[in-house]
Every structure is written in C-alpha cells, then in structure tokens.
Motif scaffolding. Sequence first.
Motif, PDB file in Angstrom:
ATOM      1  N   TYR A  13      61.826 -48.970  18.133  1.00 32.61           N
ATOM      2  CA  TYR A  13      61.215 -50.098  17.554  1.00 32.61           C
ATOM      3  C   TYR A  13      62.075 -51.394  17.947  1.00 32.61           C
ATOM      4  O   TYR A  13      63.045 -51.436  17.778  1.00 32.61           O
ATOM      5  CB  TYR A  13      61.414 -49.969  15.935  1.00 32.61           C
ATOM      6  CG  TYR A  13      60.161 -49.090  15.271  1.00 32.61           C
ATOM      7  CD1 TYR A  13      58.859 -49.299  15.376  1.00 32.61           C
ATOM      8  CD2 TYR A  13      60.616 -47.656  14.847  1.00 32.61           C
ATOM      9  CE1 TYR A  13      57.899 -48.599  14.870  1.00 32.61           C
ATOM     10  CE2 TYR A  13      59.541 -46.713  14.130  1.00 32.61           C
ATOM     11  CZ  TYR A  13      58.503 -47.298  14.349  1.00 32.61           C
ATOM     12  OH  TYR A  13      57.354 -46.301  13.658  1.00 32.61           O
ATOM     13  N   HIS A  30      52.377 -55.751  11.321  1.00 37.29           N
ATOM     14  CA  HIS A  30      50.947 -56.056  12.113  1.00 37.29           C
ATOM     15  C   HIS A  30      49.958 -55.159  12.082  1.00 37.29           C
ATOM     16  O   HIS A  30      50.097 -53.910  11.619  1.00 37.29           O
ATOM     17  CB  HIS A  30      51.342 -56.624  13.397  1.00 37.29           C
ATOM     18  CG  HIS A  30      51.667 -55.677  14.168  1.00 37.29           C
ATOM     19  ND1 HIS A  30      50.887 -54.723  14.952  1.00 37.29           N
ATOM     20  CD2 HIS A  30      52.966 -55.232  14.820  1.00 37.29           C
ATOM     21  CE1 HIS A  30      51.379 -53.739  15.890  1.00 37.29           C
ATOM     22  NE2 HIS A  30      52.786 -54.221  15.837  1.00 37.29           N
ATOM     23  N   ASN A  35      50.475 -57.120  17.585  1.00 35.84           N
ATOM     24  CA  ASN A  35      51.737 -56.856  17.891  1.00 35.84           C
ATOM     25  C   ASN A  35      52.399 -58.044  16.805  1.00 35.84           C
ATOM     26  O   ASN A  35      51.684 -58.757  16.068  1.00 35.84           O
ATOM     27  CB  ASN A  35      52.256 -56.887  19.314  1.00 35.84           C
ATOM     28  CG  ASN A  35      52.175 -58.195  19.899  1.00 35.84           C
ATOM     29  OD1 ASN A  35      52.253 -59.404  19.483  1.00 35.84           O
ATOM     30  ND2 ASN A  35      51.611 -58.332  21.100  1.00 35.84           N
ATOM     31  N   MET A  36      53.547 -58.102  16.884  1.00 36.81           N
ATOM     32  CA  MET A  36      54.210 -58.709  15.768  1.00 36.81           C
ATOM     33  C   MET A  36      53.973 -60.341  16.005  1.00 36.81           C
ATOM     34  O   MET A  36      54.288 -61.334  15.121  1.00 36.81           O
ATOM     35  CB  MET A  36      55.845 -58.738  15.830  1.00 36.81           C
ATOM     36  CG  MET A  36      56.591 -59.288  17.437  1.00 36.81           C
ATOM     37  SD  MET A  36      58.122 -59.474  17.306  1.00 36.81           S
ATOM     38  CE  MET A  36      58.679 -57.978  17.350  1.00 36.81           C
ATOM     39  N   TYR A  56      58.239 -56.433  13.375  1.00 34.73           N
ATOM     40  CA  TYR A  56      58.506 -55.451  14.459  1.00 34.73           C
ATOM     41  C   TYR A  56      57.073 -55.207  15.089  1.00 34.73           C
ATOM     42  O   TYR A  56      56.107 -55.533  14.691  1.00 34.73           O
ATOM     43  CB  TYR A  56      59.221 -54.214  13.876  1.00 34.73           C
ATOM     44  CG  TYR A  56      58.149 -53.351  12.833  1.00 34.73           C
ATOM     45  CD1 TYR A  56      57.628 -52.517  13.500  1.00 34.73           C
ATOM     46  CD2 TYR A  56      58.293 -53.565  11.822  1.00 34.73           C
ATOM     47  CE1 TYR A  56      56.811 -51.534  12.721  1.00 34.73           C
ATOM     48  CE2 TYR A  56      57.406 -53.005  10.892  1.00 34.73           C
ATOM     49  CZ  TYR A  56      56.766 -52.015  11.285  1.00 34.73           C
ATOM     50  OH  TYR A  56      55.904 -51.379  10.438  1.00 34.73           O
ATOM     51  N   ASP A  57      57.088 -54.699  16.326  1.00 32.54           N
ATOM     52  CA  ASP A  57      55.936 -53.961  16.895  1.00 32.54           C
ATOM     53  C   ASP A  57      55.723 -52.482  16.636  1.00 32.54           C
ATOM     54  O   ASP A  57      56.799 -51.659  16.795  1.00 32.54           O
ATOM     55  CB  ASP A  57      56.189 -53.987  18.473  1.00 32.54           C
ATOM     56  CG  ASP A  57      56.280 -55.660  19.074  1.00 32.54           C
ATOM     57  OD1 ASP A  57      55.410 -56.207  18.422  1.00 32.54           O
ATOM     58  OD2 ASP A  57      56.897 -55.934  19.902  1.00 32.54           O
ATOM     59  N   HIS A  58      54.663 -52.016  16.223  1.00 27.71           N
ATOM     60  CA  HIS A  58      54.218 -50.625  16.193  1.00 27.71           C
ATOM     61  C   HIS A  58      54.497 -49.707  17.193  1.00 27.71           C
ATOM     62  O   HIS A  58      54.580 -50.346  18.366  1.00 27.71           O
ATOM     63  CB  HIS A  58      52.961 -50.374  15.822  1.00 27.71           C
ATOM     64  CG  HIS A  58      52.494 -50.945  14.207  1.00 27.71           C
ATOM     65  ND1 HIS A  58      53.329 -50.614  13.125  1.00 27.71           N
ATOM     66  CD2 HIS A  58      51.562 -51.636  13.645  1.00 27.71           C
ATOM     67  CE1 HIS A  58      52.899 -50.913  12.108  1.00 27.71           C
ATOM     68  NE2 HIS A  58      51.793 -51.863  12.534  1.00 27.71           N
ATOM     69  N   HIS A  61      53.097 -50.274  21.086  1.00 28.64           N
ATOM     70  CA  HIS A  61      52.459 -51.606  21.113  1.00 28.64           C
ATOM     71  C   HIS A  61      53.564 -52.625  21.498  1.00 28.64           C
ATOM     72  O   HIS A  61      54.711 -52.721  21.090  1.00 28.64           O
ATOM     73  CB  HIS A  61      52.109 -52.087  19.605  1.00 28.64           C
ATOM     74  CG  HIS A  61      50.763 -51.512  19.271  1.00 28.64           C
ATOM     75  ND1 HIS A  61      51.073 -50.035  18.804  1.00 28.64           N
ATOM     76  CD2 HIS A  61      49.619 -51.880  18.863  1.00 28.64           C
ATOM     77  CE1 HIS A  61      49.602 -49.877  18.287  1.00 28.64           C
ATOM     78  NE2 HIS A  61      48.854 -51.009  18.219  1.00 28.64           N
ATOM     79  N   ASN A  62      53.042 -53.594  22.631  1.00 30.45           N
ATOM     80  CA  ASN A  62      53.882 -54.621  22.971  1.00 30.45           C
ATOM     81  C   ASN A  62      55.293 -53.826  23.357  1.00 30.45           C
ATOM     82  O   ASN A  62      55.281 -53.187  24.438  1.00 30.45           O
ATOM     83  CB  ASN A  62      54.294 -55.699  22.035  1.00 30.45           C
ATOM     84  CG  ASN A  62      54.826 -56.985  22.516  1.00 30.45           C
ATOM     85  OD1 ASN A  62      54.512 -57.514  23.539  1.00 30.45           O
ATOM     86  ND2 ASN A  62      55.651 -57.753  21.678  1.00 30.45           N
ATOM     87  N   THR A  64      57.509 -52.144  21.718  1.00 30.68           N
ATOM     88  CA  THR A  64      57.939 -50.696  21.283  1.00 30.68           C
ATOM     89  C   THR A  64      57.237 -49.835  22.173  1.00 30.68           C
ATOM     90  O   THR A  64      55.982 -49.795  21.840  1.00 30.68           O
ATOM     91  CB  THR A  64      57.506 -50.507  20.019  1.00 30.68           C
ATOM     92  OG1 THR A  64      58.333 -51.428  18.963  1.00 30.68           O
ATOM     93  CG2 THR A  64      57.856 -49.209  19.120  1.00 30.68           C
ATOM     94  N   THR A 184      48.342 -55.698  24.980  1.00 36.17           N
ATOM     95  CA  THR A 184      49.925 -55.046  25.016  1.00 36.17           C
ATOM     96  C   THR A 184      49.965 -53.918  24.507  1.00 36.17           C
ATOM     97  O   THR A 184      50.839 -53.231  24.364  1.00 36.17           O
ATOM     98  CB  THR A 184      50.830 -55.865  24.361  1.00 36.17           C
ATOM     99  OG1 THR A 184      50.660 -56.171  22.809  1.00 36.17           O
ATOM    100  CG2 THR A 184      50.755 -57.511  24.832  1.00 36.17           C
ATOM    101  N   CYS A 185      48.577 -53.392  23.799  1.00 29.29           N
ATOM    102  CA  CYS A 185      48.617 -51.902  23.325  1.00 29.29           C
ATOM    103  C   CYS A 185      48.291 -51.073  24.099  1.00 29.29           C
ATOM    104  O   CYS A 185      47.502 -51.156  25.148  1.00 29.29           O
ATOM    105  CB  CYS A 185      47.409 -51.931  22.269  1.00 29.29           C
ATOM    106  SG  CYS A 185      46.987 -50.420  21.362  1.00 29.29           S
TER     107      CYS A 185
END
Length: 271
Positions: A13, A30, A35-36, A56-58, A61-62, A64, A184-185
């Motif tokens: 993460y 988010h 994303n964040m 944080y980014d899941h 995603h982005n 992470t 970004t996903c």
Amino acid sequence: MATKTVEIDSISYYTQLEGPADGKLVVLIHALMANMHIWDSTVPALNKAGYKTLRYDHVGHNKTPAPSDPNRSFHFDDFTRHIRHIIQTRCPDEKPYALAGCSIGGVLVLRYAQMFPGSAQKIISCAAPGAKSLDASKPKWASRVEQFKAEGTVDNLAVATIERWFPDPCEPSIREKALQITKTCTLPGYEICAKCTTNYDYSGELGQIQKEQVLILAGDKDANIGPREVLVDVHKKIKGSKYVLMKDTGHIPPQHQPAEFEKILLDFLQV
C-alpha cells in the motif's frame, strides 16, 4: 508530507501522512476506480484546521500495485483489517480520531466501526452503496469488468464513470481532474474491488455501531448507489447517527462540491 509503503497480505500500500504531528488523526479512504487524490482539497482544509491526515491508494489503484500473489482473493473484511494495519504502521500507539470514506470507502469505515468498536470517535460514510450488496448492481459490475478486459484499456470505462459520478452542474476542470484519477486504476485493482462490492452484507450489524458518532452523507444527484432510501435506512439503523443530503452533488462529494463538503466535515469533526 511523508509517504511510505505498507506491506500486508501481498499488497504494497502506498500511503501518505500529512499535517501537524500533534493533530488528531483523520483517515481518508477513497472510492473504487479513484485514488487518494479525490481528497486533494479535503486534506489542506483538515490540516489547516489542525488535523493530521492519513490516506492511501487501494490495491491496483495509482501507486499501490496489484497483489504480488495473483491468486489471492479479498473481501471487504480484509480491506478493513488492512486499514487498521496501515494506521498502526504509520501512527503507532495512536488511535484515529475519525475515519472518512467515499463510496466503497464509505462501506469500509462503517465496517471498521463494527470490527474495531471504540477505536475511532467519529465515522463519516459518504456516498456508500448501502450496508449490503445491491442485487441490481451485480450485473453492472460484471459488465464493466468484461468491458475493461475486452478493451484492454481503462479509457472508455473511465469516461463513462466520470459521466455517472459528476452530473451537472459541474465545472469541467473537476471532471477533467477526476478523469485523470480514474485512469490510474488497473484491471486487477478494478476486478478485485468490484468483486468485493458484490459480496458483502453488514446490514444486520449496523445496530452494533454505538460507540462512535456517525455521519451518513449522500449526494442528491448520485445515481450510483441505487435508491436514496438505501442510505436513509443505514442512517436509521445506526442509533444517534446524522444524515446529510448535499444538493446538486453526485457520487464523489469531496471533489464535486469541495467547499460545502469540507464545511460539513469540519463542523461534524468539531462537535
């Protein structure tokens, strides 16, 4: 600003901690396919008011990446444990003052209050798709995942998503920034989180949320979560919770109506 990677369950993460070191901690979670950076306006507002923020980014995603173990499956309960782990890693021996989540983030903060009662004082659930999976949404998620796979790119799905998330009135610059965020996903991230969205039911445990102050927030033009009564029902089942319906607002209030969202959030935090 301090960034750090936190490892758990084959996921690295990407996390970001900002604001005054002695400020009360607010954790921000988010939406799927975002994303964040949906919190880019929220974070400075919170930091200016004296709060420390962690976001944080899941997964997928982005910044992470997808899990290192491609065969690993996840549930929202796993992601809720991950939130706890991220907090304990970034802010050891510190309890969060509040957790705020948007869309699936709104589900996760409610689940956090169920799994870790009393570990946060305030919960802000924004534009959550209810306390359980909506049967009507399951075919939609399956279709979107198949589209992503077939096209091999997120571009068309991203454009359609932004059209759903940000109905008029909306500034073009808001939609454009949100579009870049959705792009970004990755496919693994989208598929993992979409599967979780179709496989949860926390409705029977909503009454257990009693130690936290809870705000349920919805946009009056949000067509992504099903009938508005879904979140009204969540509000009614959580004793003492507050319900706010934002006017002219779609699925991502922190971006769609940032000034109004920040006022509602800060007012709730400061009570």
